[in-house]
Design a protein around this motif. Sequence first.
Motif, PDB file in Angstrom:
ATOM      1  N   GLY A  65       0.822  -1.213   0.000  1.00  0.00           N
ATOM      2  CA  GLY A  65       0.000   0.000   0.000  1.00  0.00           C
ATOM      3  C   GLY A  65       0.849   1.253   0.000  1.00  0.00           C
ATOM      4  O   GLY A  65       1.702   1.440   0.871  1.00  0.00           O
ATOM      5  N   ALA A  66       0.612   2.102  -0.984  1.00  0.00           N
ATOM      6  CA  ALA A  66       1.428   3.301  -1.161  1.00  0.00           C
ATOM      7  C   ALA A  66       1.243   4.300  -0.029  1.00  0.00           C
ATOM      8  O   ALA A  66       2.202   4.955   0.394  1.00  0.00           O
ATOM      9  CB  ALA A  66       1.100   3.959  -2.500  1.00  0.00           C
ATOM     10  N   GLU A  67       0.034   4.432   0.487  1.00  0.00           N
ATOM     11  CA  GLU A  67      -0.226   5.455   1.506  1.00  0.00           C
ATOM     12  C   GLU A  67       0.608   5.225   2.768  1.00  0.00           C
ATOM     13  O   GLU A  67       1.272   6.138   3.261  1.00  0.00           O
ATOM     14  CB  GLU A  67      -1.716   5.475   1.859  1.00  0.00           C
ATOM     15  CG  GLU A  67      -2.094   6.616   2.774  1.00  0.00           C
ATOM     16  CD  GLU A  67      -3.589   6.662   3.015  1.00  0.00           C
ATOM     17  OE1 GLU A  67      -3.973   6.985   4.149  1.00  0.00           O
ATOM     18  OE2 GLU A  67      -4.357   6.373   2.075  1.00  0.00           O
ATOM     19  N   ALA A  68       0.622   3.997   3.258  1.00  0.00           N
ATOM     20  CA  ALA A  68       1.374   3.685   4.475  1.00  0.00           C
ATOM     21  C   ALA A  68       2.880   3.811   4.239  1.00  0.00           C
ATOM     22  O   ALA A  68       3.606   4.372   5.062  1.00  0.00           O
ATOM     23  CB  ALA A  68       1.035   2.288   4.970  1.00  0.00           C
ATOM     24  N   TYR A  69       3.342   3.310   3.086  1.00  0.00           N
ATOM     25  CA  TYR A  69       4.780   3.358   2.834  1.00  0.00           C
ATOM     26  C   TYR A  69       5.247   4.791   2.604  1.00  0.00           C
ATOM     27  O   TYR A  69       6.314   5.187   3.080  1.00  0.00           O
ATOM     28  CB  TYR A  69       5.185   2.471   1.660  1.00  0.00           C
ATOM     29  CG  TYR A  69       6.663   2.179   1.711  1.00  0.00           C
ATOM     30  CD1 TYR A  69       7.137   1.064   2.383  1.00  0.00           C
ATOM     31  CD2 TYR A  69       7.590   3.051   1.150  1.00  0.00           C
ATOM     32  CE1 TYR A  69       8.484   0.814   2.490  1.00  0.00           C
ATOM     33  CE2 TYR A  69       8.943   2.812   1.252  1.00  0.00           C
ATOM     34  CZ  TYR A  69       9.392   1.693   1.924  1.00  0.00           C
ATOM     35  OH  TYR A  69      10.736   1.465   2.042  1.00  0.00           O
TER      36      TYR A  69
ATOM     37  N   ALA B  61       8.125   6.827   4.515  1.00  0.00           N
ATOM     38  CA  ALA B  61       9.253   7.412   3.785  1.00  0.00           C
ATOM     39  C   ALA B  61       9.395   8.901   4.056  1.00  0.00           C
ATOM     40  O   ALA B  61      10.506   9.428   4.088  1.00  0.00           O
ATOM     41  CB  ALA B  61       9.095   7.158   2.287  1.00  0.00           C
ATOM     42  N   ARG B  62       8.287   9.595   4.271  1.00  0.00           N
ATOM     43  CA  ARG B  62       8.357  11.041   4.542  1.00  0.00           C
ATOM     44  C   ARG B  62       9.018  11.336   5.885  1.00  0.00           C
ATOM     45  O   ARG B  62       9.676  12.348   6.039  1.00  0.00           O
ATOM     46  CB  ARG B  62       6.963  11.657   4.498  1.00  0.00           C
ATOM     47  CG  ARG B  62       6.463  11.934   3.091  1.00  0.00           C
ATOM     48  CD  ARG B  62       5.226  12.821   3.106  1.00  0.00           C
ATOM     49  NE  ARG B  62       4.100  12.191   3.783  1.00  0.00           N
ATOM     50  CZ  ARG B  62       3.233  11.371   3.182  1.00  0.00           C
ATOM     51  NH1 ARG B  62       3.375  11.069   1.905  1.00  0.00           N
ATOM     52  NH2 ARG B  62       2.226  10.845   3.859  1.00  0.00           N
ATOM     53  N   ARG B  63       8.868  10.447   6.852  1.00  0.00           N
ATOM     54  CA  ARG B  63       9.418  10.737   8.187  1.00  0.00           C
ATOM     55  C   ARG B  63      10.739  10.004   8.472  1.00  0.00           C
ATOM     56  O   ARG B  63      11.363  10.243   9.498  1.00  0.00           O
ATOM     57  CB  ARG B  63       8.398  10.408   9.271  1.00  0.00           C
ATOM     58  CG  ARG B  63       8.043   8.966   9.435  1.00  0.00           C
ATOM     59  CD  ARG B  63       7.028   8.758  10.555  1.00  0.00           C
ATOM     60  NE  ARG B  63       6.717   7.353  10.719  1.00  0.00           N
ATOM     61  CZ  ARG B  63       5.757   6.708  10.093  1.00  0.00           C
ATOM     62  NH1 ARG B  63       4.960   7.358   9.260  1.00  0.00           N
ATOM     63  NH2 ARG B  63       5.564   5.418  10.300  1.00  0.00           N
ATOM     64  N   THR B  64      11.185   9.123   7.561  1.00  0.00           N
ATOM     65  CA  THR B  64      12.381   8.322   7.812  1.00  0.00           C
ATOM     66  C   THR B  64      13.332   8.412   6.629  1.00  0.00           C
ATOM     67  O   THR B  64      12.925   8.234   5.478  1.00  0.00           O
ATOM     68  CB  THR B  64      11.999   6.844   8.054  1.00  0.00           C
ATOM     69  OG1 THR B  64      10.944   6.786   9.019  1.00  0.00           O
ATOM     70  CG2 THR B  64      13.178   6.045   8.551  1.00  0.00           C
TER      71      THR B  64
END
Length: 197
Positions: free
Chosen positions: A177-181, A185-188
């Motif tokens: 699922g793109a939303e969770a990943y 990715a935005r915070r890590t």
Amino acid sequence: MDARIAIYSVWILWILSWMAAAVWTNQTVGRPGFSWRSLYRFPEVLGFALLLGFFGRVDRAGHLYTFETLTLWPVPSLLAGAAVVLCVTGLAFAWWARLHLGRLWSGTVTRKEGHHLVNTGPYRIVRHPIYTGILISAFATAVEQATVPAVAGVLFLLLGFWIKARLEENFLRNELGAEAYDAYARRTAMLVPFVRI
């Protein structure tokens, strides 16, 4: 103990333990095509060969010649000792990440049975802590060796892991699922803590 021997010993122990632990994984349920794997495999294999391989020759009299006579910088004992510590630290970080990932680990880009997004432990620091740990150790090895092949090896490993990480992220976005990943990715950071790429 000589720093070079210590570093090679650490790498050998890590490789053997890494291979032995390869049986401790869940069943693979999905993977990208083989052609995609070849994109990152070549620079990975070449990088390790350049970093850890022997590049020298033996003449007819049995004298051993290596690139040590062509070192790029001096390696005093303090720097060599720091390189050994950094090599151990990097591979320990990679092992921490692998243990934290547990049975979801794979040596190639795959989806394992029961796969889910892991974003705790070392995965809270970087998205690919195994690659980060290996690269830290590779950098330390190149610093201690101070040769052109070793530096080239680090650069090829960096390229291979960057390609592999990008492929893995695209694959996991589609699979999990793109939303969770994307939120993860935005915070890590990807490979270097606090560096968003």
